[in-house]
Design an enzyme around this catalytic site. Structure first.
Site, PDB file in Angstrom:
ATOM      1  N   TYR A 111       0.850  -1.192   0.000  1.00  0.00           N
ATOM      2  CA  TYR A 111       0.000   0.000   0.000  1.00  0.00           C
ATOM      3  C   TYR A 111       0.889   1.247   0.000  1.00  0.00           C
ATOM      4  O   TYR A 111       1.423   1.660   1.026  1.00  0.00           O
ATOM      5  CB  TYR A 111      -0.942   0.041   1.211  1.00  0.00           C
ATOM      6  CG  TYR A 111      -1.924  -1.117   1.315  1.00  0.00           C
ATOM      7  CD1 TYR A 111      -2.255  -1.898   0.205  1.00  0.00           C
ATOM      8  CD2 TYR A 111      -2.518  -1.430   2.531  1.00  0.00           C
ATOM      9  CE1 TYR A 111      -3.147  -2.963   0.316  1.00  0.00           C
ATOM     10  CE2 TYR A 111      -3.425  -2.486   2.644  1.00  0.00           C
ATOM     11  CZ  TYR A 111      -3.727  -3.247   1.532  1.00  0.00           C
ATOM     12  OH  TYR A 111      -4.607  -4.290   1.659  1.00  0.00           O
ATOM     13  N   GLY A 138     -17.191   0.730  -1.006  1.00  0.00           N
ATOM     14  CA  GLY A 138     -17.975   1.967  -0.942  1.00  0.00           C
ATOM     15  C   GLY A 138     -19.372   1.840  -1.528  1.00  0.00           C
ATOM     16  O   GLY A 138     -20.272   2.584  -1.170  1.00  0.00           O
ATOM     17  N   PHE A 139     -19.575   0.862  -2.411  1.00  0.00           N
ATOM     18  CA  PHE A 139     -20.868   0.802  -3.124  1.00  0.00           C
ATOM     19  C   PHE A 139     -22.036   0.561  -2.173  1.00  0.00           C
ATOM     20  O   PHE A 139     -23.112   1.145  -2.339  1.00  0.00           O
ATOM     21  CB  PHE A 139     -20.828  -0.302  -4.197  1.00  0.00           C
ATOM     22  CG  PHE A 139     -22.042  -0.283  -5.076  1.00  0.00           C
ATOM     23  CD1 PHE A 139     -22.138   0.608  -6.134  1.00  0.00           C
ATOM     24  CD2 PHE A 139     -23.119  -1.127  -4.832  1.00  0.00           C
ATOM     25  CE1 PHE A 139     -23.276   0.661  -6.937  1.00  0.00           C
ATOM     26  CE2 PHE A 139     -24.266  -1.087  -5.627  1.00  0.00           C
ATOM     27  CZ  PHE A 139     -24.337  -0.193  -6.680  1.00  0.00           C
ATOM     28  N   SER A 158     -12.969  -5.128   2.214  1.00  0.00           N
ATOM     29  CA  SER A 158     -14.025  -4.452   1.436  1.00  0.00           C
ATOM     30  C   SER A 158     -15.425  -4.847   1.911  1.00  0.00           C
ATOM     31  O   SER A 158     -16.300  -5.190   1.103  1.00  0.00           O
ATOM     32  CB  SER A 158     -13.865  -4.734  -0.066  1.00  0.00           C
ATOM     33  OG  SER A 158     -12.588  -4.376  -0.523  1.00  0.00           O
ATOM     34  N   PRO A 159     -15.692  -4.795   3.232  1.00  0.00           N
ATOM     35  CA  PRO A 159     -17.018  -5.186   3.731  1.00  0.00           C
ATOM     36  C   PRO A 159     -18.113  -4.213   3.312  1.00  0.00           C
ATOM     37  O   PRO A 159     -19.297  -4.549   3.393  1.00  0.00           O
ATOM     38  CB  PRO A 159     -16.840  -5.192   5.254  1.00  0.00           C
ATOM     39  CG  PRO A 159     -15.741  -4.206   5.497  1.00  0.00           C
ATOM     40  CD  PRO A 159     -14.809  -4.332   4.324  1.00  0.00           C
ATOM     41  N   LEU A 160     -17.693  -3.017   2.853  1.00  0.00           N
ATOM     42  CA  LEU A 160     -18.675  -2.046   2.346  1.00  0.00           C
ATOM     43  C   LEU A 160     -18.719  -2.086   0.822  1.00  0.00           C
ATOM     44  O   LEU A 160     -19.216  -1.153   0.173  1.00  0.00           O
ATOM     45  CB  LEU A 160     -18.305  -0.633   2.817  1.00  0.00           C
ATOM     46  CG  LEU A 160     -18.387  -0.405   4.325  1.00  0.00           C
ATOM     47  CD1 LEU A 160     -17.727   0.915   4.721  1.00  0.00           C
ATOM     48  CD2 LEU A 160     -19.839  -0.436   4.794  1.00  0.00           C
ATOM     49  N   GLY A 161     -18.213  -3.177   0.257  1.00  0.00           N
ATOM     50  CA  GLY A 161     -18.229  -3.289  -1.202  1.00  0.00           C
ATOM     51  C   GLY A 161     -17.462  -2.151  -1.866  1.00  0.00           C
ATOM     52  O   GLY A 161     -17.917  -1.597  -2.856  1.00  0.00           O
ATOM     53  N   HIS A 181      -0.132 -11.917   1.049  1.00  0.00           N
ATOM     54  CA  HIS A 181      -1.165 -11.073   0.424  1.00  0.00           C
ATOM     55  C   HIS A 181      -1.905 -11.800  -0.694  1.00  0.00           C
ATOM     56  O   HIS A 181      -3.116 -11.673  -0.846  1.00  0.00           O
ATOM     57  CB  HIS A 181      -0.509  -9.793  -0.116  1.00  0.00           C
ATOM     58  CG  HIS A 181      -1.392  -8.597  -0.116  1.00  0.00           C
ATOM     59  ND1 HIS A 181      -0.934  -7.329   0.071  1.00  0.00           N
ATOM     60  CD2 HIS A 181      -2.729  -8.475  -0.290  1.00  0.00           C
ATOM     61  CE1 HIS A 181      -1.953  -6.470   0.011  1.00  0.00           C
ATOM     62  NE2 HIS A 181      -3.051  -7.147  -0.208  1.00  0.00           N
TER      63      HIS A 181
HETATM   64  N1  LIG Z   1      -6.203  -8.439   1.405  1.00  0.00           N
HETATM   65  C1  LIG Z   1      -6.500  -7.726   0.356  1.00  0.00           C
HETATM   66  O1  LIG Z   1      -6.172  -8.093  -0.780  1.00  0.00           O
HETATM   67  C2  LIG Z   1      -7.250  -6.435   0.504  1.00  0.00           C
HETATM   68  C3  LIG Z   1      -7.875  -5.847  -0.608  1.00  0.00           C
HETATM   69  C4  LIG Z   1      -8.577  -4.651  -0.413  1.00  0.00           C
HETATM   70  C5  LIG Z   1      -8.643  -4.075   0.844  1.00  0.00           C
HETATM   71  N2  LIG Z   1      -8.007  -4.677   1.905  1.00  0.00           N
HETATM   72  C6  LIG Z   1      -8.083  -4.098   3.272  1.00  0.00           C
HETATM   73  O2  LIG Z   1      -9.450  -3.950   3.624  1.00  0.00           O
HETATM   74  C7  LIG Z   1      -9.715  -2.612   4.021  1.00  0.00           C
HETATM   75  C8  LIG Z   1     -11.141  -2.226   3.658  1.00  0.00           C
HETATM   76  O3  LIG Z   1     -11.432  -2.483   2.294  1.00  0.00           O
HETATM   77  P1  LIG Z   1     -11.709  -1.338   1.218  1.00  0.00           P
HETATM   78  O4  LIG Z   1     -11.139  -0.047   1.691  1.00  0.00           O
HETATM   79  O5  LIG Z   1     -11.263  -1.898  -0.079  1.00  0.00           O
HETATM   80  O6  LIG Z   1     -13.279  -1.286   1.106  1.00  0.00           O
HETATM   81  P2  LIG Z   1     -14.497  -0.876   2.043  1.00  0.00           P
HETATM   82  O7  LIG Z   1     -14.081  -0.805   3.444  1.00  0.00           O
HETATM   83  O8  LIG Z   1     -15.572  -1.795   1.636  1.00  0.00           O
HETATM   84  O9  LIG Z   1     -14.881   0.570   1.468  1.00  0.00           O
HETATM   85  C9  LIG Z   1     -14.034   1.674   1.562  1.00  0.00           C
HETATM   86  C10 LIG Z   1     -14.611   2.778   0.687  1.00  0.00           C
HETATM   87  O10 LIG Z   1     -15.889   3.145   1.182  1.00  0.00           O
HETATM   88  C11 LIG Z   1     -15.919   4.514   1.538  1.00  0.00           C
HETATM   89  N3  LIG Z   1     -16.643   4.579   2.819  1.00  0.00           N
HETATM   90  C12 LIG Z   1     -16.284   4.049   4.003  1.00  0.00           C
HETATM   91  N4  LIG Z   1     -17.236   4.238   4.949  1.00  0.00           N
HETATM   92  C13 LIG Z   1     -18.218   4.915   4.324  1.00  0.00           C
HETATM   93  C14 LIG Z   1     -19.479   5.402   4.767  1.00  0.00           C
HETATM   94  N5  LIG Z   1     -19.904   5.215   6.008  1.00  0.00           N
HETATM   95  N6  LIG Z   1     -20.257   6.072   3.866  1.00  0.00           N
HETATM   96  C15 LIG Z   1     -19.845   6.271   2.585  1.00  0.00           C
HETATM   97  N7  LIG Z   1     -18.664   5.811   2.113  1.00  0.00           N
HETATM   98  C16 LIG Z   1     -17.859   5.146   2.981  1.00  0.00           C
HETATM   99  C17 LIG Z   1     -14.477   4.941   1.650  1.00  0.00           C
HETATM  100  O11 LIG Z   1     -14.327   6.284   1.215  1.00  0.00           O
HETATM  101  P3  LIG Z   1     -13.892   7.465   2.215  1.00  0.00           P
HETATM  102  O12 LIG Z   1     -12.455   7.250   2.537  1.00  0.00           O
HETATM  103  O13 LIG Z   1     -14.121   8.663   1.368  1.00  0.00           O
HETATM  104  O14 LIG Z   1     -14.798   7.360   3.398  1.00  0.00           O
HETATM  105  C18 LIG Z   1     -13.776   4.003   0.665  1.00  0.00           C
HETATM  106  O15 LIG Z   1     -13.825   4.536  -0.652  1.00  0.00           O
HETATM  107  C19 LIG Z   1      -8.638  -1.793   3.294  1.00  0.00           C
HETATM  108  O16 LIG Z   1      -8.405  -0.564   3.919  1.00  0.00           O
HETATM  109  C20 LIG Z   1      -7.442  -2.722   3.364  1.00  0.00           C
HETATM  110  O17 LIG Z   1      -6.769  -2.557   4.607  1.00  0.00           O
HETATM  111  C21 LIG Z   1      -7.338  -5.852   1.742  1.00  0.00           C
END
Ligand SMILES: NC(=O)c1ccc[n+]([C@@H]2O[C@H](COP(=O)([O-])OP(=O)(O)OC[C@H]3O[C@@H](n4cnc5c(N)ncnc54)[C@H](OP(=O)(O)O)[C@@H]3O)[C@@H](O)[C@H]2O)c1
Length: 328
Positions: A57, A208-209, A203-206, A124
């Site tokens: 990252y 952001g979607f 990505s539990p919030l998809g 990873h």
């Molecule tokens: N092992 C792997 O291969 C892998 C892959 C992907 C991610 N990850 C890890 O998993 C973590 C989480 O996954 P992710 O960041 O991909 O996806 P996520 O948590 O599903 O979604 C994050 C996105 O949602 C937005 N968001 C968050 N809370 C919100 C809310 N309450 N209302 C509206 N928008 C919201 C964030 O934007 P804002 O910043 O603008 O709020 C960001 O764009 C990452 O930080 C990383 O550490 C691991």
């Protein structure tokens, strides 16, 4: 905040962690470092004790940020990081889990995170050129040397999980999981349950979607990787809006937000799941952490299952180039 146990080796963390990736990588221009240090401290104040980062990252910038923010809290929080990409290649296009590379990645992570021991070290992505036994054996060595406390895999398939676990017991698998990606349920979950391995949904919030804040009209910055994700094409964002109707209905019912419903649903699936939603914004951090207090009823959960069984989500969750690196 309540805690949950990951695996059988003694790791216990807040039931919601904080994904730190988006602060430095993946979702457009990196956020301001000082602001992100503040945000991480706010998360600690709100009870978060589990922080997720990775060598790739940035590369490196996110581990440096997390290290800087968490130095005053050493021993009181758990940091998870990951190795396994060949950083001489651009972004996440090459893999490298050779034992010497793992060792050198760990030395770098320890320095950047300013710690003596990594609480949870994940591979990873599974590297097809290195037997998983060699990877697990290398991490086992690092554990016996005191440089790593717990071992995990990310996006690994059932056979890989079993083979790794036979060499060095796994504490957690970190793979994508949310209302719009439930693929781990039929095979991965029973395996984790049988072996006593925890699950950390990314990505539990998809991405952001599932928060409802992304529509077909949303313009992502040029460096936002969602531009390359088929599920986020304009056409698919429009086709997938139906998912949000159900989330909106449940959110209204519970005086909550769609993001909170999405996270509460993930938490409700198993007691050994610890999601790591990511955000760069203080108000969203609070909103997401409040999800831990939300209680979905049996009828809500049944309704979600029923309605989702009728929806077919459009678009792959990764671009073709990354698709071949998952579920090995
Ligand atoms: N092992 C792997 O291969 C892998 C892959 C992907 C991610 N990850 C890890 O998993 C973590 C989480 O996954 P992710 O960041 O991909 O996806 P996520 O948590 O599903 O979604 C994050 C996105 O949602 C937005 N968001 C968050 N809370 C919100 C809310 N309450 N209302 C509206 N928008 C919201 C964030 O934007 P804002 O910043 O603008 O709020 C960001 O764009 C990452 O930080 C990383 O550490 C691991």
């Amino acid at each position: 905040m309540k805690t949950r146990k990951l695996g059988n080796q003694g790791l216990e963390v807040s039931e919601l962690g904080l994904g730190c990736m988006g602060m430095s990588f993946g979702y457009g221009t990196p956020a301001d470092e000082n602001q992100m240090v503040k945000l991480i401290h706010e998360a600690i104040d709100l009870g978060v004790t589990f922080f997720d980062t990775a060598e790739v990252y940035g590369p490196y910038a996110n581990e440096e940020l997390v290290g800087k923010a968490l130095t005053p809290f050493k021993g009181r929080v758990a940091i998870a990081t990951k190795f396994g990409f060949d950083l001489s290649k651009k972004g996440t296009s090459g893999l490298d889990s050779r034992p010497a590379s793992i060792r050198s990645a760990v030395e770098g992570s320890l320095k950047r995170l300013q710690i003596d021991k990594i609480d949870l070290l994940y591979q990873h992505r599974v590297d097809p050129n290195v037997p998983i036994e060699d990877v697990a054996g290398t991490v086992k060595g690092l554990i016996s040397e005191g440089k790593v406390a717990h071992f995990g895999l990310s996006e690994a398939g059932v056979q890989t999980i079993r083979r790794a676990h036979a060499i060095q017991p796994l504490t957690a698998l970190q793979s994508e999981y949310s209302l719009w990606w439930r693929e781990p349920e039929p095979e991965i979950f029973p395996t984790l349950e049988e072996l006593g391995i925890g699950f950390v949904p990314f990505s539990p919030l998809g991405k952001g979607f599932l928060t409802g804040k992304i529509t077909a009209n949303t313009q992502f910055e040029a460096s936002d990787f969602r531009n390359a994700v088929p599920r986020f094409s304009e056409e698919n964002r429009s086709a997938n809006q139906g998912i949000l109707e159900l989330l909106d209905q449940l959110a209204d019912l519970h005086k909550a937000t769609p993001a909170q419903i999405a996270l509460a649903w993930v938490l409700d699936q198993k007691p050994w799941i610890v999601p790591i939603p990511g955000t760069t914004k203080s108000h969203r951090l609070k909103e997401n952490l409040e999800a831990a207090k939300l209680e979905l009823t049996k009828s809500d959960l049944e309704k979600i299952n029923l309605e989702f069984s009728k929806i077919s989500v459009k678009g792959e969750r990764y671009p073709e180039s990354s698709q071949k690196m998952i579920d090995r």
